[in-house]
Design a protein around this motif. Structure first.
Motif, PDB file in Angstrom:
ATOM      1  N   VAL A  36       0.547  -0.887  -0.014  1.00 21.64           N
ATOM      2  CA  VAL A  36      -0.360   0.363   0.032  1.00 21.64           C
ATOM      3  C   VAL A  36       0.725   1.484   0.031  1.00 21.64           C
ATOM      4  O   VAL A  36       0.657   2.417  -0.675  1.00 21.64           O
ATOM      5  N   LEU A  69      -5.758   3.124   7.094  1.00 25.11           N
ATOM      6  CA  LEU A  69      -5.067   2.819   5.518  1.00 25.11           C
ATOM      7  C   LEU A  69      -6.773   3.794   4.959  1.00 25.11           C
ATOM      8  O   LEU A  69      -7.755   4.218   5.132  1.00 25.11           O
ATOM      9  N   LEU A  86      -7.618   4.995   1.058  1.00 30.57           N
ATOM     10  CA  LEU A  86      -7.530   4.186  -0.224  1.00 30.57           C
ATOM     11  C   LEU A  86      -9.205   5.049  -1.150  1.00 30.57           C
ATOM     12  O   LEU A  86      -9.588   5.094  -0.444  1.00 30.57           O
TER      13      LEU A  86
END
Length: 115
Positions: A54, A65, A67
């Motif tokens: 990632v 995280l 995205l």
């Protein structure tokens, strides 16, 4: 899998304007945010492989995280794309970690003296 309640989504809305264009740039962008503790990863090896995959989308100071997708002209499609992308990342992380562990154990058994 990953529980749906662990996923957070962020979108932008600029309100409806009279002037053209009615859809503003960036309105279709969707950001998926998930805490690392909610990911089904086990052990330091899987976490290390995951962080390499990632890259800078992992925020260590927040341990989460992020995205982002604006590939499609629909928020719904971008949301589906992000969920699918996260699933593929987790599956490939587990597969790569298993391959690395298998290679390490094969090298260890090859280096061990036979009695």
């Amino acid at each position: 899998g990953i529980p749906e309640s662990a996923l957070r989504f962020r979108t932008a809305s600029y309100g409806r304007m009279i002037a053209e264009p009615h859809v503003q740039p960036g309105e279709h962008r969707v950001t998926l945010i998930i805490a690392m503790e909610d990911l089904p990863l086990e052990g330091e090896l899987e976490l290390g492989v995951f962080r390499q995959i990632v890259g800078r989308r992992y925020l260590p100071h927040k341990d989460e995280l992020r995205l982002t997708s604006e590939q499609f002209a629909s928020r719904i499609e971008n949301k589906r794309h992000l969920v699918s992308m996260l699933d593929r990342i987790v599956i490939n992380t587990k597969r790569l970690a298993a391959e690395v562990a298998a290679e390490a154990s094969a090298e260890a058994s090859a280096d061990a003296p036979s009695a």
